[in-house]
Structures are given as C-alpha cells and as structure tokens.
Write a protein that holds these residues in place. Structure first.
Motif, PDB file in Angstrom:
ATOM      1  N   VAL A  99       0.831  -1.190   0.006  1.00  0.00           N
ATOM      2  CA  VAL A  99       0.000   0.021  -0.131  1.00  0.00           C
ATOM      3  C   VAL A  99       1.058   1.261  -0.012  1.00  0.00           C
ATOM      4  O   VAL A  99       0.711   2.208  -0.901  1.00  0.00           O
ATOM      5  CB  VAL A  99      -0.886  -0.016   1.294  1.00  0.00           C
ATOM      6  CG1 VAL A  99      -1.788   1.350   1.265  1.00  0.00           C
ATOM      7  CG2 VAL A  99      -1.738  -1.278   1.104  1.00  0.00           C
ATOM      8  N   GLY A 100       2.017   1.418   0.727  1.00  0.00           N
ATOM      9  CA  GLY A 100       2.762   2.543   0.939  1.00  0.00           C
ATOM     10  C   GLY A 100       3.679   2.682  -0.368  1.00  0.00           C
ATOM     11  O   GLY A 100       3.555   3.874  -0.868  1.00  0.00           O
ATOM     12  N   TYR A 101       4.153   1.614  -0.992  1.00  0.00           N
ATOM     13  CA  TYR A 101       4.788   1.594  -2.036  1.00  0.00           C
ATOM     14  C   TYR A 101       4.034   2.045  -3.401  1.00  0.00           C
ATOM     15  O   TYR A 101       4.219   2.976  -4.221  1.00  0.00           O
ATOM     16  CB  TYR A 101       5.368   0.140  -2.617  1.00  0.00           C
ATOM     17  CG  TYR A 101       6.077   0.214  -3.586  1.00  0.00           C
ATOM     18  CD1 TYR A 101       7.504   0.597  -3.592  1.00  0.00           C
ATOM     19  CD2 TYR A 101       5.491  -0.207  -5.013  1.00  0.00           C
ATOM     20  CE1 TYR A 101       8.463   0.825  -4.741  1.00  0.00           C
ATOM     21  CE2 TYR A 101       6.385  -0.174  -6.189  1.00  0.00           C
ATOM     22  CZ  TYR A 101       7.803   0.154  -5.940  1.00  0.00           C
ATOM     23  OH  TYR A 101       8.595   0.383  -7.187  1.00  0.00           O
ATOM     24  N   THR A 102       2.726   1.620  -3.530  1.00  0.00           N
ATOM     25  CA  THR A 102       1.809   2.035  -4.348  1.00  0.00           C
ATOM     26  C   THR A 102       1.420   3.497  -4.318  1.00  0.00           C
ATOM     27  O   THR A 102       1.387   4.258  -5.280  1.00  0.00           O
ATOM     28  CB  THR A 102       0.475   1.229  -4.476  1.00  0.00           C
ATOM     29  OG1 THR A 102       0.860  -0.171  -4.633  1.00  0.00           O
ATOM     30  CG2 THR A 102      -0.598   1.579  -5.408  1.00  0.00           C
ATOM     31  N   ARG A 110      -1.000  13.939  -7.931  1.00  0.00           N
ATOM     32  CA  ARG A 110      -2.126  14.819  -7.749  1.00  0.00           C
ATOM     33  C   ARG A 110      -3.238  14.022  -7.104  1.00  0.00           C
ATOM     34  O   ARG A 110      -3.980  14.632  -6.466  1.00  0.00           O
ATOM     35  CB  ARG A 110      -2.630  15.448  -9.144  1.00  0.00           C
ATOM     36  CG  ARG A 110      -3.252  14.304  -9.939  1.00  0.00           C
ATOM     37  CD  ARG A 110      -3.710  14.840 -11.400  1.00  0.00           C
ATOM     38  NE  ARG A 110      -4.137  14.090 -12.255  1.00  0.00           N
ATOM     39  CZ  ARG A 110      -3.574  13.361 -13.118  1.00  0.00           C
ATOM     40  NH1 ARG A 110      -2.308  13.383 -13.279  1.00  0.00           N
ATOM     41  NH2 ARG A 110      -4.190  12.603 -14.061  1.00  0.00           N
ATOM     42  N   TYR A 111      -3.146  12.618  -7.009  1.00  0.00           N
ATOM     43  CA  TYR A 111      -4.084  11.899  -6.404  1.00  0.00           C
ATOM     44  C   TYR A 111      -3.639  11.421  -4.897  1.00  0.00           C
ATOM     45  O   TYR A 111      -4.423  10.804  -4.206  1.00  0.00           O
ATOM     46  CB  TYR A 111      -4.610  10.724  -7.042  1.00  0.00           C
ATOM     47  CG  TYR A 111      -5.155  11.196  -8.425  1.00  0.00           C
ATOM     48  CD1 TYR A 111      -6.211  11.947  -8.455  1.00  0.00           C
ATOM     49  CD2 TYR A 111      -4.740  10.478  -9.557  1.00  0.00           C
ATOM     50  CE1 TYR A 111      -7.053  12.390  -9.726  1.00  0.00           C
ATOM     51  CE2 TYR A 111      -5.470  10.719 -10.697  1.00  0.00           C
ATOM     52  CZ  TYR A 111      -6.176  11.491 -10.917  1.00  0.00           C
ATOM     53  OH  TYR A 111      -7.006  11.914 -11.937  1.00  0.00           O
ATOM     54  N   GLN A 112      -2.208  11.725  -4.628  1.00  0.00           N
ATOM     55  CA  GLN A 112      -1.842  11.151  -3.561  1.00  0.00           C
ATOM     56  C   GLN A 112      -2.508  11.835  -2.276  1.00  0.00           C
ATOM     57  O   GLN A 112      -2.716  11.066  -1.218  1.00  0.00           O
ATOM     58  CB  GLN A 112      -0.427  11.310  -3.437  1.00  0.00           C
ATOM     59  CG  GLN A 112       0.465  10.350  -4.434  1.00  0.00           C
ATOM     60  CD  GLN A 112       1.789  10.652  -4.302  1.00  0.00           C
ATOM     61  OE1 GLN A 112       2.383  11.513  -3.701  1.00  0.00           O
ATOM     62  NE2 GLN A 112       2.647  10.016  -4.953  1.00  0.00           N
ATOM     63  N   PRO A 113      -2.773  13.061  -2.060  1.00  0.00           N
ATOM     64  CA  PRO A 113      -3.382  13.734  -1.062  1.00  0.00           C
ATOM     65  C   PRO A 113      -4.846  12.981  -0.654  1.00  0.00           C
ATOM     66  O   PRO A 113      -5.253  12.707   0.559  1.00  0.00           O
ATOM     67  CB  PRO A 113      -3.581  15.126  -1.446  1.00  0.00           C
ATOM     68  CG  PRO A 113      -2.362  15.399  -2.246  1.00  0.00           C
ATOM     69  CD  PRO A 113      -2.460  14.245  -3.015  1.00  0.00           C
ATOM     70  N   ALA A 114      -5.451  12.675  -1.579  1.00  0.00           N
ATOM     71  CA  ALA A 114      -6.688  12.017  -1.689  1.00  0.00           C
ATOM     72  C   ALA A 114      -6.681  10.738  -1.129  1.00  0.00           C
ATOM     73  O   ALA A 114      -7.248  10.095  -0.086  1.00  0.00           O
ATOM     74  CB  ALA A 114      -7.594  12.100  -2.782  1.00  0.00           C
ATOM     75  N   ALA A 115      -5.748   9.905  -1.413  1.00  0.00           N
ATOM     76  CA  ALA A 115      -5.530   8.724  -1.088  1.00  0.00           C
ATOM     77  C   ALA A 115      -5.024   8.620   0.338  1.00  0.00           C
ATOM     78  O   ALA A 115      -5.234   7.609   1.082  1.00  0.00           O
ATOM     79  CB  ALA A 115      -4.134   8.046  -2.035  1.00  0.00           C
ATOM     80  N   LEU A 116      -4.177   9.523   0.887  1.00  0.00           N
ATOM     81  CA  LEU A 116      -3.606   9.720   2.214  1.00  0.00           C
ATOM     82  C   LEU A 116      -4.851   9.839   3.117  1.00  0.00           C
ATOM     83  O   LEU A 116      -4.652   9.441   4.115  1.00  0.00           O
ATOM     84  CB  LEU A 116      -2.433  10.809   2.017  1.00  0.00           C
ATOM     85  CG  LEU A 116      -1.074  10.161   1.679  1.00  0.00           C
ATOM     86  CD1 LEU A 116      -0.273  11.266   1.906  1.00  0.00           C
ATOM     87  CD2 LEU A 116      -0.518   9.026   2.627  1.00  0.00           C
ATOM     88  N   ARG A 188       8.535   7.909  -1.881  1.00  0.00           N
ATOM     89  CA  ARG A 188       8.120   9.015  -2.569  1.00  0.00           C
ATOM     90  C   ARG A 188       9.139   9.799  -3.099  1.00  0.00           C
ATOM     91  O   ARG A 188       9.284  10.341  -4.129  1.00  0.00           O
ATOM     92  CB  ARG A 188       7.049   9.900  -1.811  1.00  0.00           C
ATOM     93  CG  ARG A 188       6.591  11.014  -2.797  1.00  0.00           C
ATOM     94  CD  ARG A 188       5.343  12.023  -1.813  1.00  0.00           C
ATOM     95  NE  ARG A 188       4.609  12.672  -2.492  1.00  0.00           N
ATOM     96  CZ  ARG A 188       4.954  14.035  -2.726  1.00  0.00           C
ATOM     97  NH1 ARG A 188       5.930  14.590  -2.081  1.00  0.00           N
ATOM     98  NH2 ARG A 188       4.021  14.754  -3.434  1.00  0.00           N
ATOM     99  N   SER A 189      10.273   9.505  -2.199  1.00  0.00           N
ATOM    100  CA  SER A 189      11.660  10.092  -2.358  1.00  0.00           C
ATOM    101  C   SER A 189      12.568   9.381  -3.419  1.00  0.00           C
ATOM    102  O   SER A 189      13.620   9.632  -3.130  1.00  0.00           O
ATOM    103  CB  SER A 189      12.149  10.860  -1.380  1.00  0.00           C
ATOM    104  OG  SER A 189      12.496   9.720  -0.145  1.00  0.00           O
ATOM    105  N   LEU A 190      12.211   8.205  -3.511  1.00  0.00           N
ATOM    106  CA  LEU A 190      13.133   7.325  -4.397  1.00  0.00           C
ATOM    107  C   LEU A 190      13.785   7.893  -5.528  1.00  0.00           C
ATOM    108  O   LEU A 190      13.005   8.469  -6.233  1.00  0.00           O
ATOM    109  CB  LEU A 190      12.492   5.947  -4.517  1.00  0.00           C
ATOM    110  CG  LEU A 190      12.454   4.860  -3.537  1.00  0.00           C
ATOM    111  CD1 LEU A 190      11.565   3.743  -4.128  1.00  0.00           C
ATOM    112  CD2 LEU A 190      13.854   4.397  -3.110  1.00  0.00           C
TER     113      LEU A 190
END
Length: 301
Positions: A99-102, A110-116, A188-190
């Motif tokens: 889940v975290g990797y995805t 742009r969808y990451q805030p909604a997913a978080l 996210r910082s990879l």
C-alpha cells in the motif's frame, strides 16, 4: 607616530537567542509530559506496598523487580506480549508495504493527498469505537458469520471473537497507518534513475526490488515497524475487548495494577521494564538497519 586606538563597540548581552526562545516551549512540553512522568514512575517502582493498608512506602527496595524476575507468570505474560506484537507487526508489514509503495510510486502525485486522506480516516474516529466495531463483526452470528452463511451452504460460525486472531485483526486495523505513512514517505523520495539503471543492466523486476528498492526503503520499514510494535506491545484496550482470558498482555497487567489492585509500585516496575526492553530493542534494530544500509552502499560501490 601616534597610534590611534578605536574603542570596541559595546557588546549586547542576551540570555537567550531568538531560536532558543522558540524551542523553549517544545522543550517545556517534552519535559512536562514525558521526562517528569517517567521519573515519577521510576521513583514509584522502588516503593513498597503495605500489605495491611495498601499504601505505598518509600523504602528504596528492589522488591518489585525481583518479583517480576522470579515469577514465571509474569515472564509468560511478557513473552506472550512479545509474540503477539511481533506477529501482528510482521503481518502488518506484509500488508502495508504494497500500500505504501503504491501510494508513493504508482499513484499520480495529484491523487496522493486524496489517497492519504483515506488512509488517515481511521485516526479520525475513537480507538474504542473502532475496536468495538470488530466485536459486532467477529462475534457469533455477527456480520462475518451472516455473510458467509449466505455464500456457503449451512450455518457458518467462525467463533473468532475472544481469540488470538481477533486481537491480531484489531491491532492491524487500528495501527496500520503507522506503517503505511513512513513507507510512503521513503518511497515517494526514491531516485527513479537507480531503478532505471537496474532495468537497463538487465536485472529482472524481482531482482531490482530485492537489490535496489527494498534496501532504499528499509528506513521506512524500520520506522513504521518500530512505531507499530511499540504501540501494540503496550496496548491493553484491544486485548481486553477482543481477546480471551488466555491472551493477557503486559499492558493489561500494568493497567490492572494501577486500576484494580492499586499496587502502583509493581505497576511502575512493570512499566519501567517494558520501557527498557523497547529502548534496547530500538537501539539494536536501528544499528542493524544502519549496518545494512552501509553494507548495501559498499556493495553498490
């Protein structure tokens, strides 16, 4: 030739710099709500309890620690708590890492805030409410049994409530975001150039993951797993509501000493012991993670 002496400018003396003034409230809160309570618990652990009145006596004794070490009952409770915490942490890591990797790599930014936001929703409700919700879900004739009875022939009764499985499910559901968020932040910082370089050199996806992605995300795994383990190891609400009488954990034992038995010195000694064990485990774990990171760097070079 006359030497001209310039007077030194007056030095302004300040007791505290602006940065120190800004840090002072945080230090005050840390000392008030962490250091002082820990010192108070440490002092209480060296007290004794009067067998007649039940009052604490400041004798400076090691009686409480000797009781913990000598009694096999408390050792069983301690190792049972370690087992439950380690098992739930391992399962939670296996579930949380994808889940975290995805969220960190595959979901568009742009969808990451909604997913978080969806991940953090459980933290918006009460811990007690979330735990009680599992009672109606896992009890005999509850939601899970009703759904399985509709899908399978006959009446299905899993009888999961008040078992070790129910405790593990409750822990994983309640504390899962503690693992997902650190893994997401690291992923996210990879540096994607490293992954592309591994693929260009002919490494299959599984080898790229094992030799590149996993070592780079190890700090997030260690941080999330540590937070999860600490939260589970000292928890007492979930085992009390979802677990049976045979799965008493160290958190329940400490809560009973402070609440029902009114044996504060013994409860304080138990709290100090698990605090020292957790701190020692964290030191070993982070040293191992640092050593692994060093070894991976040396191999890469």
């Amino acid at each position: 030739m006359a030497v001209q002496v310039h007077p030194e400018p007056a030095r302004t003396s300040r007791l505290l710099s602006p940065s120190q003034i800004l840090v002072f409230p945080a230090i005050l809160l840390l000392v008030s709500f962490l250091v002082l309570p820990l010192l108070l618990i440490t002092v209480y652990s060296f007290y004794s309890t009067d067998p007649v009145t039940g009052l604490m006596r400041p004798e400076g004794t090691l009686e409480q620690y000797q009781r913990i070490i000598s009694s096999p009952i408390y050792r069983r409770v301690f190792f049972r708590s370690m087992e439950i915490a380690a098992t739930s942490t391992s399962i939670a890591l296996l579930l949380a890492y994808p889940v975290g990797y995805t969220l960190g790599r595959l979901v568009p930014r742009r969808y990451q805030p909604a997913a978080l936001l969806l991940i953090l929703v459980p933290f918006w409700t009460s811990y007690i409410v979330r735990t009680y919700g599992w009672i109606g879900f896992l009890q005999n004739g509850g939601f899970l049994d009703s759904v399985l009875s509709l899908l399978l022939p006959g009446r299905v009764q899993l009888d999961l409530l008040y078992t070790r499985a129910a405790v593990l499910i409750g822990f994983i559901h309640v504390y899962m975001p503690l693992i997902i968020l650190p893994i997401f932040a690291v992923t996210r910082s990879l540096d994607t150039r490293l992954l592309e370089a591994s693929a260009d050199l002919g490494a299959p996806p599984w080898r790229t993951f094992w030799r590149v992605t996993l070592p780079l995300t190890l700090p997030g795994i260690v941080a999330g797993g540590s937070l999860f383990f600490i939260a589970v190891f000292g928890s007492f609400v979930t085992p009390q509501l979802l677990g049976g009488t045979g799965d008493l954990m160290i958190g329940n034992l400490i809560a009973d000493q402070f609440g029902e038995a009114f044996n504060w010195p013994f409860g304080a000694a138990l709290a100090i012991v698990i605090t020292l064990v957790v701190l020692l485990g964290l030191v070993v774990l982070f040293r191992f993670a640092r050593l692994e990171g060093f070894n991976e760097t040396a191999v890469g070079q």
